[in-house]
Design an enzyme around this catalytic site. Structure first.
Site, PDB file in Angstrom:
ATOM      1  N   TYR A 153      -1.775  -0.764  10.394  1.00 13.78           N
ATOM      2  CA  TYR A 153      -1.897  -1.118   8.971  1.00 13.78           C
ATOM      3  C   TYR A 153      -0.630  -0.689   8.223  1.00 13.78           C
ATOM      4  CZ  TYR A 153      -3.844  -1.181   4.195  1.00 13.78           C
ATOM      5  OH  TYR A 153      -4.075  -1.423   2.862  1.00 13.78           O
TER       6      TYR A 153
ATOM      7  N   SER B  24       0.855  -1.195   0.000  1.00 17.71           N
ATOM      8  CA  SER B  24       0.000   0.000   0.000  1.00 17.71           C
ATOM      9  C   SER B  24       0.884   1.235   0.000  1.00 17.71           C
ATOM     10  CB  SER B  24      -0.894   0.027   1.237  1.00 17.71           C
ATOM     11  OG  SER B  24      -1.493   1.299   1.389  1.00 17.71           O
TER      12      SER B  24
HETATM   13  P1  NDP Z   1     -11.209  -5.950  -0.200  1.00 15.19           P
HETATM   14  O1  NDP Z   1     -11.424  -5.913   1.277  1.00 15.19           O
HETATM   15  O2  NDP Z   1     -12.199  -5.277  -1.093  1.00 15.19           O
HETATM   16  O3  NDP Z   1     -11.008  -7.468  -0.677  1.00 15.19           O
HETATM   17  C1  NDP Z   1     -10.091  -8.240   0.038  1.00 15.19           C
HETATM   18  C2  NDP Z   1      -9.890  -9.569  -0.645  1.00 15.19           C
HETATM   19  O4  NDP Z   1      -8.933 -10.300   0.153  1.00 15.19           O
HETATM   20  C3  NDP Z   1     -11.147 -10.391  -0.701  1.00 15.19           C
HETATM   21  O5  NDP Z   1     -11.159 -11.179  -1.858  1.00 15.19           O
HETATM   22  C4  NDP Z   1     -11.039 -11.253   0.553  1.00 15.19           C
HETATM   23  O6  NDP Z   1     -11.659 -12.510   0.414  1.00 15.19           O
HETATM   24  C5  NDP Z   1      -9.545 -11.485   0.630  1.00 15.19           C
HETATM   25  N1  NDP Z   1      -9.173 -11.778   2.006  1.00 15.19           N
HETATM   26  C6  NDP Z   1      -9.197 -10.943   3.069  1.00 15.19           C
HETATM   27  N2  NDP Z   1      -8.864 -11.620   4.188  1.00 15.19           N
HETATM   28  C7  NDP Z   1      -8.641 -12.904   3.795  1.00 15.19           C
HETATM   29  C8  NDP Z   1      -8.277 -14.086   4.487  1.00 15.19           C
HETATM   30  N3  NDP Z   1      -8.106 -14.096   5.816  1.00 15.19           N
HETATM   31  N4  NDP Z   1      -8.109 -15.225   3.782  1.00 15.19           N
HETATM   32  C9  NDP Z   1      -8.289 -15.234   2.426  1.00 15.19           C
HETATM   33  N5  NDP Z   1      -8.665 -14.152   1.732  1.00 15.19           N
HETATM   34  C10 NDP Z   1      -8.834 -12.997   2.407  1.00 15.19           C
HETATM   35  O7  NDP Z   1      -9.734  -5.317  -0.428  1.00 15.19           O
HETATM   36  P2  NDP Z   1      -9.120  -4.537  -1.678  1.00 15.19           P
HETATM   37  O8  NDP Z   1      -9.467  -5.238  -2.932  1.00 15.19           O
HETATM   38  O9  NDP Z   1      -9.431  -3.111  -1.530  1.00 15.19           O
HETATM   39  O10 NDP Z   1      -7.556  -4.672  -1.367  1.00 15.19           O
HETATM   40  C11 NDP Z   1      -6.761  -5.693  -1.928  1.00 15.19           C
HETATM   41  C12 NDP Z   1      -5.316  -5.456  -1.544  1.00 15.19           C
HETATM   42  O11 NDP Z   1      -4.892  -4.148  -1.930  1.00 15.19           O
HETATM   43  C13 NDP Z   1      -5.026  -5.552  -0.037  1.00 15.19           C
HETATM   44  O12 NDP Z   1      -3.757  -6.089   0.159  1.00 15.19           O
HETATM   45  C14 NDP Z   1      -5.072  -4.096   0.397  1.00 15.19           C
HETATM   46  O13 NDP Z   1      -4.339  -3.876   1.589  1.00 15.19           O
HETATM   47  C15 NDP Z   1      -4.416  -3.434  -0.809  1.00 15.19           C
HETATM   48  N6  NDP Z   1      -4.746  -2.021  -0.926  1.00 15.19           N
HETATM   49  C16 NDP Z   1      -6.011  -1.589  -1.242  1.00 15.19           C
HETATM   50  C17 NDP Z   1      -6.290  -0.254  -1.350  1.00 15.19           C
HETATM   51  C18 NDP Z   1      -7.641   0.272  -1.673  1.00 15.19           C
HETATM   52  O14 NDP Z   1      -7.808   1.522  -1.655  1.00 15.19           O
HETATM   53  N7  NDP Z   1      -8.644  -0.547  -1.990  1.00 15.19           N
HETATM   54  C19 NDP Z   1      -5.238   0.760  -1.130  1.00 15.19           C
HETATM   55  C20 NDP Z   1      -3.949   0.204  -0.817  1.00 15.19           C
HETATM   56  C21 NDP Z   1      -3.726  -1.139  -0.724  1.00 15.19           C
HETATM   57  P3  NDP Z   1     -12.964 -12.971   1.288  1.00 15.19           P
HETATM   58  O15 NDP Z   1     -13.965 -11.861   1.175  1.00 15.19           O
HETATM   59  O16 NDP Z   1     -13.368 -14.240   0.601  1.00 15.19           O
HETATM   60  O17 NDP Z   1     -12.492 -13.202   2.698  1.00 15.19           O
END
Ligand code: NDP
Length: 237
Positions: free
Chosen positions: A146, A132
Site C-alpha cells: 500500500y 496517503s
Molecule cells: P473507502 O474504502 O471508504 O471508499 C473508497 C471509495 O473508492 C468508494 O467510493 C469506492 O467505490 C471507490 N473505489 C474503490 N475501488 C474502486 C474501483 N475499483 N473502481 C471505482 N471506485 C472504486 O476509502 P476512503 O474514503 O477511506 O479513502 C479514499 C481515498 O483516501 C483512498 O485513495 C485512500 O487510499 C485515501 N486514504 C484514506 C485514508 C483513511 O484513513 N480513510 C488515509 C489515507 C489515505 P465503490 O464502493 O463503489 O467500489
C-alpha cells in the site's frame, strides 16, 4: 470553466467516504459533478439523488474503462482520483494477484486518468490525487505494498507537473492520515494504535479532506503543483 459557467468536475471513486465528501463539497459549490463507482451502486445512486451529481459505473481496476470514462467527459476543469483499495497483512502470505490489482487501481489508474484528463483540460485545470501519509511514513508492518502505491503518487505528481505545467494545468497529491470512513472507522481495531502516532489523537471527518481538495481546485492555487499536501493530525510529524 465550461460554457455554462459552472466548474466541470470528475471524481473517480465517489460513492463513499472521502470521495463522497468531495462530491458533496463540489456540488454544494455549484459545480457540475460526475463521479464513478464500482461496488456500491446503492450508495452511488443515493449520493447522486442527494447532490444532483451524475454517477457512472466504471471500475478503476479496468484500464480501458478509466481511459474511456475520462475521455468521454471532454474538457473537465477538475479531476479528482480518489478510488483506491488497501491490501494489508503478512507480506509472506499476501496473494500476488491482490497486490497487482491494488497497483492497477491505486497507481495505474491515477496515471492514465490524469493524462487523459490533461489531454482535454483547459488552462487553469486542476488534477488532485488522493495519496496517503503512508507514502511518507509506515510505522507498522504489513503495509509495504500500500505504501508503495501511495509513494508512487509522489513521483508521478512531480513528473506530470512538468508535463502539464506548460498547459497551465496543476497536479497535486493530498495525503490524508486517519480519516473516519468504511475503510478506516474511528472506532476500528487499529484506531488506538493509529492515534498513538499522532499529535492530534483522533480520526478526521472526510469533510476536512474535501475542504483541502476544494482549496486546491480553487482559483488561488495556480502556482501550487507537483506538491504533496499532508492532512494527518501530525501522524508524520
Ligand atoms: P473507502 O474504502 O471508504 O471508499 C473508497 C471509495 O473508492 C468508494 O467510493 C469506492 O467505490 C471507490 N473505489 C474503490 N475501488 C474502486 C474501483 N475499483 N473502481 C471505482 N471506485 C472504486 O476509502 P476512503 O474514503 O477511506 O479513502 C479514499 C481515498 O483516501 C483512498 O485513495 C485512500 O487510499 C485515501 N486514504 C484514506 C485514508 C483513511 O484513513 N480513510 C488515509 C489515507 C489515505 P465503490 O464502493 O463503489 O467500489
Amino acid at each position: 470553466m465550461s460554457i455554462s459557467g459552472s466548474k466541470k468536475v470528475l471524481v473517480l471513486g465517489g460513492s463513499r467516504g472521502i470521495g463522497a465528501a468531495i462530491v458533496r463539497r463540489f456540488a454544494k459549490e455549484g459545480a457540475d459533478v460526475t463521479f464513478t463507482y464500482a461496488k456500491s451502486p446503492d450508495a452511488a445512486l443515493a449520493l447522486a439523488a442527494e447532490t444532483g451529481a451524475k454517477a457512472i459505473h466504471a471500475d478503476s481496476a479496468d484500464r480501458q474503462a478509466v481511459i474511456e470514462t475520462t475521455a468521454s467527459m471532454g474538457a473537465i476543469d477538475v479531476l479528482v482520483v480518489n478510488s483506491a483499495i488497501g491490501v494489508f497483512g503478512d507480506v509472506f502470505e499476501l496473494a500476488a494477484d491482490d497486490i497487482d490489482k491494488m497497483l492497477q487501481i491505486n497507481v495505474n489508474t491515477p496515471y492514465h486518468a490524469s493524462v487523459e484528463a490533461a489531454r482535454r483540460m483547459p488552462a487553469g485545470g486542476r488534477i488532485i490525487i488522493l495519496g496517503s501519509v503512508n507514502g511518507d511514513r509506515i510505522p507498522v508492518p504489513g503495509m509495504a505494498a500500500y505504501a508503495l502505491s501511495k509513494s508512487a503518487m509522489q513521483g508521478m505528481a512531480r513528473g506530470l507537473a512538468r508535463d502539464f505545467g506548460p498547459r497551465g494545468i496543476t497536479i497535486n497529491v493530498v495525503q490524508p492520515g486517519p480519516i473516519d470512513t468504511d475503510a478506516n472507522p474511528h472506532d476500528g481495531p487499529m484506531a488506538e494504535t493509529l492515534h498513538s502516532f499522532m499529535a492530534i489523537k483522533r480520526h478526521a471527518h472526510p469533510d476536512e479532506v474535501a475542504h483541502m481538495v476544494s482549496w486546491l481546485a480553487g482559483p488561488e492555487t495556480g502556482f501550487i503543483t507537483g506538491a504533496m499536501h499532508t492532512i494527518d493530525g501530525g501522524f508524520a510529524a
